[in-house]
Design a protein around this motif. Structure first.
Motif, PDB file in Angstrom:
ATOM      1  N   ASP A  38      62.412 -12.417  45.257  1.00 24.89           N
ATOM      2  CA  ASP A  38      61.107 -11.774  45.283  1.00 24.89           C
ATOM      3  C   ASP A  38      60.290 -12.247  44.097  1.00 24.89           C
ATOM      4  N   ALA A  39      58.998 -11.973  44.157  1.00 20.84           N
ATOM      5  CA  ALA A  39      58.095 -12.376  43.085  1.00 20.84           C
ATOM      6  C   ALA A  39      57.308 -11.157  42.611  1.00 20.84           C
ATOM      7  N   ASP A  40      58.033 -10.214  42.013  1.00 20.11           N
ATOM      8  CA  ASP A  40      57.422  -9.024  41.405  1.00 20.11           C
ATOM      9  C   ASP A  40      56.805  -8.059  42.426  1.00 20.11           C
ATOM     10  N   LEU A  41      57.359  -8.054  43.644  1.00 23.42           N
ATOM     11  CA  LEU A  41      56.864  -7.095  44.636  1.00 23.42           C
ATOM     12  C   LEU A  41      58.032  -6.465  45.398  1.00 23.42           C
ATOM     13  N   MET A  42      59.128  -6.218  44.691  1.00 23.36           N
ATOM     14  CA  MET A  42      60.323  -5.751  45.395  1.00 23.36           C
ATOM     15  C   MET A  42      60.140  -4.384  46.033  1.00 23.36           C
ATOM     16  N   GLY A  62      59.680 -13.028  39.003  1.00 19.37           N
ATOM     17  CA  GLY A  62      58.397 -12.694  38.388  1.00 19.37           C
ATOM     18  C   GLY A  62      57.258 -13.190  39.262  1.00 19.37           C
ATOM     19  N   VAL A  63      56.041 -13.142  38.713  1.00 19.10           N
ATOM     20  CA  VAL A  63      54.868 -13.507  39.514  1.00 19.10           C
ATOM     21  C   VAL A  63      54.796 -15.037  39.587  1.00 19.10           C
ATOM     22  N   ALA A  64      55.619 -15.624  40.458  1.00 24.09           N
ATOM     23  CA  ALA A  64      55.732 -17.081  40.517  1.00 24.09           C
ATOM     24  C   ALA A  64      56.240 -17.477  41.899  1.00 24.09           C
TER      25      ALA A  64
ATOM     26  N   GLY B  33      47.320   1.737  35.561  1.00 24.14           N
ATOM     27  CA  GLY B  33      47.976   1.306  34.323  1.00 24.14           C
ATOM     28  C   GLY B  33      47.343   0.093  33.679  1.00 24.14           C
ATOM     29  N   GLY B  34      47.167  -0.958  34.473  1.00 20.93           N
ATOM     30  CA  GLY B  34      46.634  -2.218  33.947  1.00 20.93           C
ATOM     31  C   GLY B  34      45.148  -2.145  33.634  1.00 20.93           C
ATOM     32  N   SER B  35      44.451  -1.113  34.131  1.00 21.62           N
ATOM     33  CA  SER B  35      43.052  -0.913  33.749  1.00 21.62           C
ATOM     34  C   SER B  35      42.986  -0.280  32.360  1.00 21.62           C
ATOM     35  N   GLY B  70      42.857  -9.738  38.092  1.00 19.59           N
ATOM     36  CA  GLY B  70      41.744  -9.193  38.880  1.00 19.59           C
ATOM     37  C   GLY B  70      41.936  -7.757  39.324  1.00 19.59           C
ATOM     38  N   HIS B  71      43.206  -7.309  39.356  1.00 17.45           N
ATOM     39  CA  HIS B  71      43.463  -5.928  39.794  1.00 17.45           C
ATOM     40  C   HIS B  71      42.955  -4.906  38.787  1.00 17.45           C
ATOM     41  N   ALA B  72      42.579  -5.343  37.579  1.00 16.58           N
ATOM     42  CA  ALA B  72      42.027  -4.407  36.593  1.00 16.58           C
ATOM     43  C   ALA B  72      40.511  -4.310  36.725  1.00 16.58           C
ATOM     44  N   THR B 117      38.616 -13.158  41.380  1.00 19.60           N
ATOM     45  CA  THR B 117      40.038 -13.240  41.028  1.00 19.60           C
ATOM     46  C   THR B 117      40.837 -12.212  41.809  1.00 19.60           C
ATOM     47  N   GLY B 118      42.145 -12.254  41.680  1.00 22.76           N
ATOM     48  CA  GLY B 118      43.005 -11.306  42.401  1.00 22.76           C
ATOM     49  C   GLY B 118      44.301 -11.972  42.801  1.00 22.76           C
ATOM     50  N   SER B 119      44.252 -13.288  42.982  1.00 23.63           N
ATOM     51  CA  SER B 119      45.472 -14.050  43.183  1.00 23.63           C
ATOM     52  C   SER B 119      45.862 -14.538  41.792  1.00 23.63           C
ATOM     53  N   GLY B 150      52.319 -10.551  33.209  1.00 24.63           N
ATOM     54  CA  GLY B 150      52.917 -10.937  34.485  1.00 24.63           C
ATOM     55  C   GLY B 150      52.196 -12.173  35.046  1.00 24.63           C
ATOM     56  N   ASP B 151      50.889 -12.141  34.943  1.00 23.15           N
ATOM     57  CA  ASP B 151      50.004 -13.254  35.307  1.00 23.15           C
ATOM     58  C   ASP B 151      50.485 -14.551  34.620  1.00 23.15           C
ATOM     59  N   THR B 152      51.012 -14.379  33.427  1.00 22.39           N
ATOM     60  CA  THR B 152      51.502 -15.508  32.622  1.00 22.39           C
ATOM     61  C   THR B 152      52.759 -16.144  33.219  1.00 22.39           C
ATOM     62  N   ILE B 240      49.560  -1.040  25.707  1.00 22.16           N
ATOM     63  CA  ILE B 240      50.418  -0.108  26.441  1.00 22.16           C
ATOM     64  C   ILE B 240      49.798   0.132  27.812  1.00 22.16           C
ATOM     65  N   LYS B 241      50.589  -0.092  28.839  1.00 15.37           N
ATOM     66  CA  LYS B 241      50.095   0.126  30.199  1.00 15.37           C
ATOM     67  C   LYS B 241      49.867   1.624  30.404  1.00 15.37           C
ATOM     68  N   GLY B 242      48.696   1.988  30.863  1.00 12.44           N
ATOM     69  CA  GLY B 242      48.376   3.409  31.063  1.00 12.44           C
ATOM     70  C   GLY B 242      47.929   4.105  29.791  1.00 12.44           C
TER      71      GLY B 242
HETATM   72  C1  LIG Z   1      49.599 -14.649  43.076  1.00 20.85           C
HETATM   73  C2  LIG Z   1      49.838 -13.191  43.060  1.00 20.85           C
HETATM   74  N1  LIG Z   1      51.079 -12.719  43.259  1.00 20.85           N
HETATM   75  C3  LIG Z   1      51.317 -11.388  43.298  1.00 20.85           C
HETATM   76  C4  LIG Z   1      50.301 -10.499  43.123  1.00 20.85           C
HETATM   77  C5  LIG Z   1      50.562  -9.012  43.217  1.00 20.85           C
HETATM   78  N2  LIG Z   1      50.431  -8.403  41.880  1.00 20.85           N
HETATM   79  C6  LIG Z   1      49.307  -7.773  41.495  1.00 20.85           C
HETATM   80  S1  LIG Z   1      49.374  -7.254  39.914  1.00 20.85           S
HETATM   81  C7  LIG Z   1      50.938  -7.864  39.722  1.00 20.85           C
HETATM   82  C8  LIG Z   1      51.632  -7.724  38.408  1.00 20.85           C
HETATM   83  C9  LIG Z   1      50.812  -8.282  37.333  1.00 20.85           C
HETATM   84  O1  LIG Z   1      51.370  -8.052  36.107  1.00 20.85           O
HETATM   85  P1  LIG Z   1      50.475  -8.241  34.818  1.00 20.85           P
HETATM   86  O2  LIG Z   1      49.769  -9.539  34.879  1.00 20.85           O
HETATM   87  O3  LIG Z   1      51.360  -8.000  33.657  1.00 20.85           O
HETATM   88  O4  LIG Z   1      49.355  -7.141  34.915  1.00 20.85           O
HETATM   89  P2  LIG Z   1      49.525  -5.567  34.631  1.00 20.85           P
HETATM   90  O5  LIG Z   1      50.292  -5.054  35.789  1.00 20.85           O
HETATM   91  O6  LIG Z   1      50.236  -5.398  33.367  1.00 20.85           O
HETATM   92  O7  LIG Z   1      48.142  -5.063  34.632  1.00 20.85           O
HETATM   93  C10 LIG Z   1      51.379  -8.462  40.902  1.00 20.85           C
HETATM   94  C11 LIG Z   1      52.695  -9.085  41.071  1.00 20.85           C
HETATM   95  C12 LIG Z   1      49.001 -11.027  42.923  1.00 20.85           C
HETATM   96  N3  LIG Z   1      47.920 -10.237  42.788  1.00 20.85           N
HETATM   97  N4  LIG Z   1      48.808 -12.359  42.879  1.00 20.85           N
END
Ligand SMILES: Cc1ncc(C[n+]2csc(CCOP(=O)(O)OP(=O)(O)O)c2C)c(N)n1
Ligand SMILES: [Mg+2]
Lengths: 334, 279
Positions: A38-42, A62-64, B33-35, B70-72, B117-119, B150-152, B240-242
């Protein structure tokens, strides 16, 4: 209306992702080759139970996503049966080259799963909304593409996918879905299921959302005196050509219904069979030339015409088309 | 920055958190949390550094900001509304059918959003392109980006990293929201993304690590980054998330979570207290 299947004794809804995780966990108990990636969506993909049972056979990269599919190909190269999963949008768009080359071109055995297809992505919005994943996947030679419509068919088809050598794409609705089938029903990959028999037209649908809408549409059409057959085409590739031809001949008109673009999805797959083998009037219902957007699934179904009401309206159109064409060539040959 | 300036930013941060909670609570679910973890970074940028004009979001010469995680979006929307890019009432439409405020940032829908963004993994590459474009077109605007830890994980982030230093993008400053959480759990348990200063430095960036909810520290790091002319800069913000949401802060299930009306009321009250405490 003539049901062609045994209706479920117990139609309560089940989370599709839970069924997915449970089936893989059960198969893994018997077969050491099963591994989950999985890639961080388990949690979203329902595989936390598998991880609990088989932590050593679970890899969260992880996200990869591209790495996940590449790693899965490597696992397959040494005899394992990997099930990498992520949302449909990332499974198809982001890993396409890795999946194409490392898994498919290399003739390996990677069982890719995409969850939250099409409008099911709802609040995740446009970036997460895949209207093109089947289209991408369908162009990969030899691949198996499966989109089960309910928990029973998922439970039966997943072992088949597991033990049929070759890479595959499972398009998985992850949320709760009401059973269409009785637990005793049997399934075969590549063989569509006739749910309702009919005379005037055939609705060929795939996936949890559109098969349910197609059944509702057939009920409404029945009340108007139009007899519609409904087919659950759970395997989009290889498509059940025989069944398509049989129902094109029998009803002389085909309506397809999918939670995907009308280009290169189920409708196109059916149209290819119809134009090559038995031209009859057709209408394809699905997303037209548009990107996704955010909203509830209900809002998005309305927005993109993925409703029983639209299927009924399109079926009426199709009946007009059929009359205009006259006695269909299919029937005159029959 | 003197202490009264810091206090006013702290107050603004509490206000942005409150607006964001209200915004998400209206629908009852969202990326909480991430916002919350990025609010100080956003406030420092939007209320102290970014050269922008809310009345003229299309101005070519202004600074740009790319939200790679992008989710933030909800936190950024609260900032943009408060700055006057659009009416605050619009925040209540978050994620509703037909909205201009979708869960993930969309440059075609929301005034003030500079990149769609978002992917994950795609944001930093886009920021590199914008920075290159500014340089090529002799546009004075600086380019800022915010990436998640996580994005990293995404390989593309590191491809972008290589190219930014290769191209000598001194006009690019990025932040990492180092909240040590991704969806499936703590970064250390899922996909270890550590020694970030070393990693970014070895990729040719000017990298610093600072407490990410501390305006003085953030501002000092940003001043140093802005002084860099030949290298891109990365500021790793320990966050800190949240953050500042009692009962939610630090809980790894706070990624995308429901917020009930009652819960929202309590959170809003507690954020109002923070606002008043820094008044
Ligand atoms: C390419 C891609 N894979 C998976 C996701 C689903 N997803 C959204 S947020 C997230 C975790 C991101 O972690 P992080 O970058 O640390 O952000 P935080 O949750 O800490 O705000 C995942 C896996 C996505 N948006 N894009
Ligand atoms: Mg994080």
């Amino acid at each position: 209306m003539k049901w062609n299947i045994t209706r479920p004794a117990d139609p309560q809804p089940e989370e599709m992702r839970a069924v997915y995780g449970d089936v893989l966990t059960a198969i893994a108990a018997e077969d050491e080759r099963i591994v989950v990636l999985d890639a961080d969506l388990m949690k979203a993909n329902g595989t936390l139970g598998f991880k609990k049972a088989y932590p050593e056979r679970t890899f969260d990269v992880g996200v990869a996503e591209a790495n996940m599919v590449g790693v899965a190909a490597g696992l397959s190269a040494v005899g394992l049966i990997p099930f990498p999963a992520t949302f449909t949008c990332f499974a198809a768009r982001r890993t396409f080259d890795q999946f194409f080359i490392s898994a498919n071109y290399a003739r390996l055995n990677v069982k890719l799963t995409g969850t939250d297809p099409g409008v099911a992505a709802a609040f995740n919005g446009g970036t997460h909304m895949s209207f093109e994943d089947i289209g991408l996947m369908r162009t990969i030679p030899k691949i198996v593409i499966c989109e089960p419509s309910d928990p029973v068919s998922l439970r039966k088809l997943l072992p088949e996918i597991t033990f049929r050598y070759g890479s595959s794409y499972l398009r998985l609705h992850r949320k709760p879905i009401t059973r269409i089938y009785d637990a005793s029903e049997t399934f075969e990959l590549g063989r569509g299921k006739v749910l309702i028999d009919g005379e005037d037209l055939t609705i060929i649908a795939a996936g949890a959302i559109l098969v349910a809408e197609a059944i509702k549409a057939a009920e409404k059409l029945d009340a108007e005196g139009i007899s519609a057959a409904v087919i659950d085409m759970h395997t989009i590739k290889p498509i059940d050509e025989e069944l398509v031809v049989q129902y094109a001949r029998k009803t002389g008109a085909i309506l397809t219904a999918e939670n995907h673009q009308v280009r290169n999805g189920l409708g196109s797959a059916v149209a290819e069979v119809v134009t090559d083998q038995i031209p009859v009037p057709m209408v394809r219902v699905g997303i037209l030339d548009e990107f996704g957007e955010v909203g509830t699934q209900e809002f998005l179904q309305e927005r993109f015409g993925l409703t029983a009401e639209n299927l009924v309206a399109q079926a009426r159109e199709l009946m007009n088309k059929k009359t205009r064409v006259g006695a269909s060539p299919a029937r005159s040959h029959a | 920055m003197n202490s009264s300036e810091i206090r006013s930013l702290q107050r603004k941060a509490a206000e942005i958190r409150r607006l964001t909670v209200e915004e998400i609570a209206h629908l009852g679910i969202g990326h909480v949390g991430g916002s919350m973890s990025i609010v100080e970074v956003l406030v420092l940028l939007y209320y102290r550094h970014l050269k922008i004009d809310p009345r003229d979001p299309a101005l070519e010469t202004r600074d740009k900001f790319v939200m790679s995680k992008g989710h933030a979006g909800p936190a950024l929307y609260a900032v943009l509304a408060d700055k006057g890019f659009f009416p605050t009432a619009m925040l209540q439409t978050l994620n509703q059918g037909g909205t201009n405020l979708p869960s993930h940032c969309d440059m075609n829908r929301t005034p003030g959003i500079d990149m769609t963004t978002g992917s994950l993994g795609q944001g930093l590459s886009a920021a590199v392109g914008i920075a290159l474009g500014h340089r090529l077109r002799k546009l004075p605007g600086r380019v800022f980006a915010l990436i998640g830890d996580g994005d990293t994980n995404e390989g593309q982030t590191w491809e972008a990293a290589m190219s930014a230093s290769m191209f000598g993008l001194g006009n690019l400053v990025a932040f990492t929201d180092y909240n040590k959480m991704q969806i499936d759990g703590p970064i250390d348990v899922i996909m270890k993304t550590d020694q970030l200063v070393d990693r970014w430095t070895s990729f040719g960036w000017f990298a610093q690590q600072v407490p990410g909810h501390d305006f003085a520290a953030l501002d000092e790091a940003l001043q140093k980054a802005l002084a860099e002319e030949k290298r891109p800069s990365m500021i790793i913000a320990d966050t800190i998330k949240g953050k500042d949401l009692p009962g939610i802060e630090g809980d790894y299930n706070n990624h995308n979570m429901p917020i009930s009306a009652e819960q929202a009321e309590q959170l809003v009250a507690s954020l109002r207290e923070l606002e008043e405490a820094s008044a």
